[in-house]
Each structure stands twice: as structure tokens, then as C-alpha cells.
Design a protein around this motif. Sequence first.
Motif, PDB file in Angstrom:
ATOM      1  N   HIS A  18       0.814  -1.479   0.033  1.00 31.85           N
ATOM      2  CA  HIS A  18      -0.163   0.575  -0.017  1.00 31.85           C
ATOM      3  C   HIS A  18       0.966   1.368   0.044  1.00 31.85           C
ATOM      4  CE1 HIS A  18      -3.418   2.360   0.290  1.00 31.85           C
ATOM      5  NE2 HIS A  18      -2.886   3.069   2.066  1.00 31.85           N
ATOM      6  N   PHE A  19       1.725   1.407   0.835  1.00 31.92           N
ATOM      7  CA  PHE A  19       2.918   2.311   1.081  1.00 31.92           C
ATOM      8  C   PHE A  19       3.518   2.790  -0.388  1.00 31.92           C
ATOM      9  CE2 PHE A  19       7.655   3.912   1.376  1.00 31.92           C
ATOM     10  CZ  PHE A  19       7.324   4.935   2.334  1.00 31.92           C
ATOM     11  N   PHE A  20       3.981   1.582  -1.614  1.00 35.86           N
ATOM     12  CA  PHE A  20       4.565   2.050  -2.679  1.00 35.86           C
ATOM     13  C   PHE A  20       3.388   2.251  -3.741  1.00 35.86           C
ATOM     14  CE2 PHE A  20       7.914  -0.890  -0.899  1.00 35.86           C
ATOM     15  CZ  PHE A  20       8.706  -0.082  -0.854  1.00 35.86           C
ATOM     16  N   TRP A  21       2.520   1.449  -3.620  1.00 33.39           N
ATOM     17  CA  TRP A  21       0.840   2.450  -4.161  1.00 33.39           C
ATOM     18  C   TRP A  21       0.986   3.347  -4.214  1.00 33.39           C
ATOM     19  CZ3 TRP A  21      -0.744  -0.304  -8.370  1.00 33.39           C
ATOM     20  CH2 TRP A  21      -1.933   0.177  -8.389  1.00 33.39           C
ATOM     21  N   ARG A  22       0.433   4.198  -2.682  1.00 30.70           N
ATOM     22  CA  ARG A  22       0.610   5.439  -2.321  1.00 30.70           C
ATOM     23  C   ARG A  22       1.600   6.347  -3.100  1.00 30.70           C
ATOM     24  NH1 ARG A  22      -0.175   5.071   2.924  1.00 30.70           N
ATOM     25  NH2 ARG A  22       0.992   5.655   2.888  1.00 30.70           N
ATOM     26  N   ASN A  23       2.904   5.516  -2.213  1.00 29.24           N
ATOM     27  CA  ASN A  23       3.845   7.202  -3.076  1.00 29.24           C
ATOM     28  C   ASN A  23       5.117   7.372  -4.515  1.00 29.24           C
ATOM     29  OD1 ASN A  23       3.589   8.079  -1.045  1.00 29.24           O
ATOM     30  ND2 ASN A  23       4.241   6.801   0.336  1.00 29.24           N
ATOM     31  N   GLY A  24       4.311   5.909  -4.696  1.00 29.50           N
ATOM     32  CA  GLY A  24       5.332   5.538  -6.113  1.00 29.50           C
ATOM     33  C   GLY A  24       6.389   5.987  -5.938  1.00 29.50           C
ATOM     34  N   LYS A  25       7.153   6.514  -7.474  1.00 29.40           N
ATOM     35  CA  LYS A  25       8.681   6.365  -6.998  1.00 29.40           C
ATOM     36  C   LYS A  25       9.244   6.897  -5.881  1.00 29.40           C
ATOM     37  CE  LYS A  25      12.521   8.275  -9.511  1.00 29.40           C
ATOM     38  NZ  LYS A  25      12.551   9.574 -11.960  1.00 29.40           N
ATOM     39  N   GLU A  26       9.109   7.980  -5.028  1.00 27.96           N
ATOM     40  CA  GLU A  26       9.057   8.528  -3.844  1.00 27.96           C
ATOM     41  C   GLU A  26       9.613   7.450  -3.059  1.00 27.96           C
ATOM     42  OE1 GLU A  26      10.601  11.517  -3.441  1.00 27.96           O
ATOM     43  OE2 GLU A  26      10.089  12.459  -5.650  1.00 27.96           O
ATOM     44  N   GLY A  27       7.830   6.538  -2.808  1.00 29.41           N
ATOM     45  CA  GLY A  27       8.036   5.467  -1.989  1.00 29.41           C
ATOM     46  C   GLY A  27       9.486   4.768  -2.051  1.00 29.41           C
ATOM     47  N   TRP A  28      10.095   4.443  -3.151  1.00 28.56           N
ATOM     48  CA  TRP A  28      11.021   3.576  -3.651  1.00 28.56           C
ATOM     49  C   TRP A  28      12.961   4.705  -3.555  1.00 28.56           C
ATOM     50  CZ3 TRP A  28      11.578  -1.735  -4.173  1.00 28.56           C
ATOM     51  CH2 TRP A  28      10.308  -1.760  -4.812  1.00 28.56           C
ATOM     52  N   GLY A  62      15.159   3.471  -0.579  1.00 29.09           N
ATOM     53  CA  GLY A  62      17.208   3.319  -1.327  1.00 29.09           C
ATOM     54  C   GLY A  62      17.923   4.217  -0.109  1.00 29.09           C
ATOM     55  N   GLY A  63      17.149   5.170   0.321  1.00 25.74           N
ATOM     56  CA  GLY A  63      17.878   5.973   0.790  1.00 25.74           C
ATOM     57  C   GLY A  63      18.312   5.275   2.256  1.00 25.74           C
ATOM     58  N   THR A  64      16.786   4.682   3.192  1.00 27.81           N
ATOM     59  CA  THR A  64      16.876   3.896   4.198  1.00 27.81           C
ATOM     60  C   THR A  64      17.656   2.941   4.181  1.00 27.81           C
ATOM     61  OG1 THR A  64      15.007   4.616   4.645  1.00 27.81           O
ATOM     62  CG2 THR A  64      15.751   2.469   5.616  1.00 27.81           C
ATOM     63  N   VAL A  65      18.210   2.210   3.349  1.00 29.47           N
ATOM     64  CA  VAL A  65      18.903   1.127   3.075  1.00 29.47           C
ATOM     65  C   VAL A  65      20.494   1.719   2.857  1.00 29.47           C
ATOM     66  CG1 VAL A  65      19.593  -0.474   1.735  1.00 29.47           C
ATOM     67  CG2 VAL A  65      17.394  -0.059   1.367  1.00 29.47           C
ATOM     68  N   LEU A  66      20.438   2.967   1.765  1.00 28.97           N
ATOM     69  CA  LEU A  66      22.147   3.712   2.017  1.00 28.97           C
ATOM     70  C   LEU A  66      21.652   3.562   3.530  1.00 28.97           C
ATOM     71  CD1 LEU A  66      24.068   3.849   0.187  1.00 28.97           C
ATOM     72  CD2 LEU A  66      23.005   6.405   0.303  1.00 28.97           C
ATOM     73  N   ILE A  80      21.339   2.488   6.789  1.00 33.38           N
ATOM     74  CA  ILE A  80      22.173   1.650   7.298  1.00 33.38           C
ATOM     75  C   ILE A  80      23.316   0.076   6.928  1.00 33.38           C
ATOM     76  CG2 ILE A  80      20.880  -0.725   7.864  1.00 33.38           C
ATOM     77  CD1 ILE A  80      18.345   0.428   7.964  1.00 33.38           C
ATOM     78  N   THR A  81      23.396   0.407   5.445  1.00 32.34           N
ATOM     79  CA  THR A  81      24.799  -0.088   5.179  1.00 32.34           C
ATOM     80  C   THR A  81      25.588   0.886   4.584  1.00 32.34           C
ATOM     81  OG1 THR A  81      24.014   0.286   2.822  1.00 32.34           O
ATOM     82  CG2 THR A  81      22.892  -1.683   4.002  1.00 32.34           C
ATOM     83  N   GLY A  82      25.714   1.671   4.089  1.00 37.42           N
ATOM     84  CA  GLY A  82      26.688   3.073   3.967  1.00 37.42           C
ATOM     85  C   GLY A  82      27.243   3.482   5.686  1.00 37.42           C
ATOM     86  N   GLU A  83      26.122   3.312   6.590  1.00 32.00           N
ATOM     87  CA  GLU A  83      27.050   4.287   8.076  1.00 32.00           C
ATOM     88  C   GLU A  83      27.994   3.201   9.010  1.00 32.00           C
ATOM     89  OE1 GLU A  83      27.428   3.746  12.246  1.00 32.00           O
ATOM     90  OE2 GLU A  83      26.473   2.145  11.572  1.00 32.00           O
TER      91      GLU A  83
END
Length: 75
Positions: A34-44, A48-52, A54-57
Amino acid sequence: MGEWTLTTPLVGIYSMLKHYPSILKAVSPHDIVHFFWRNGKEGWLSLGGTVLCITGEPIVISHYTSFKTDRIAFL
């Protein structure tokens, strides 16, 4: 040490379920779709920013500890 390692997550899980049961929405497949359906590209991009973050820190910390401060140009 082993007892502490086992009880700390159990206390955290108990506290989340008792005081913040809505946090389970974060792991619900229905809500993420539902989050991705509602936010589209901004959700992705947000994911991506969240994963970056977590993994980049750990990489940033390892760079701070393994190089001398005069070699880090952006500081």
C-alpha cells in the motif's frame, strides 16, 4: 553474557508489542505494498535512502577510524 544476549531482545520485543503494537505495520506485506502504491517512485527512493543509511554507516565509521584526519578532505 549469553543470558544478557537473550534477554535484551526479549525485553525489547515485549515492550514493542505492549506499548507500540502499530510498529508491526513496518513488517506487514500488505502495508508496504500500500505504501509503494500510494507513493510510487518517491516510496522507492525513500526505501533506497533508508537502505543506504543502514549499510553505508559502518563504511563511514571504518573510514574515520582507519585513515588519518588529514587525509579526509571533506572534514
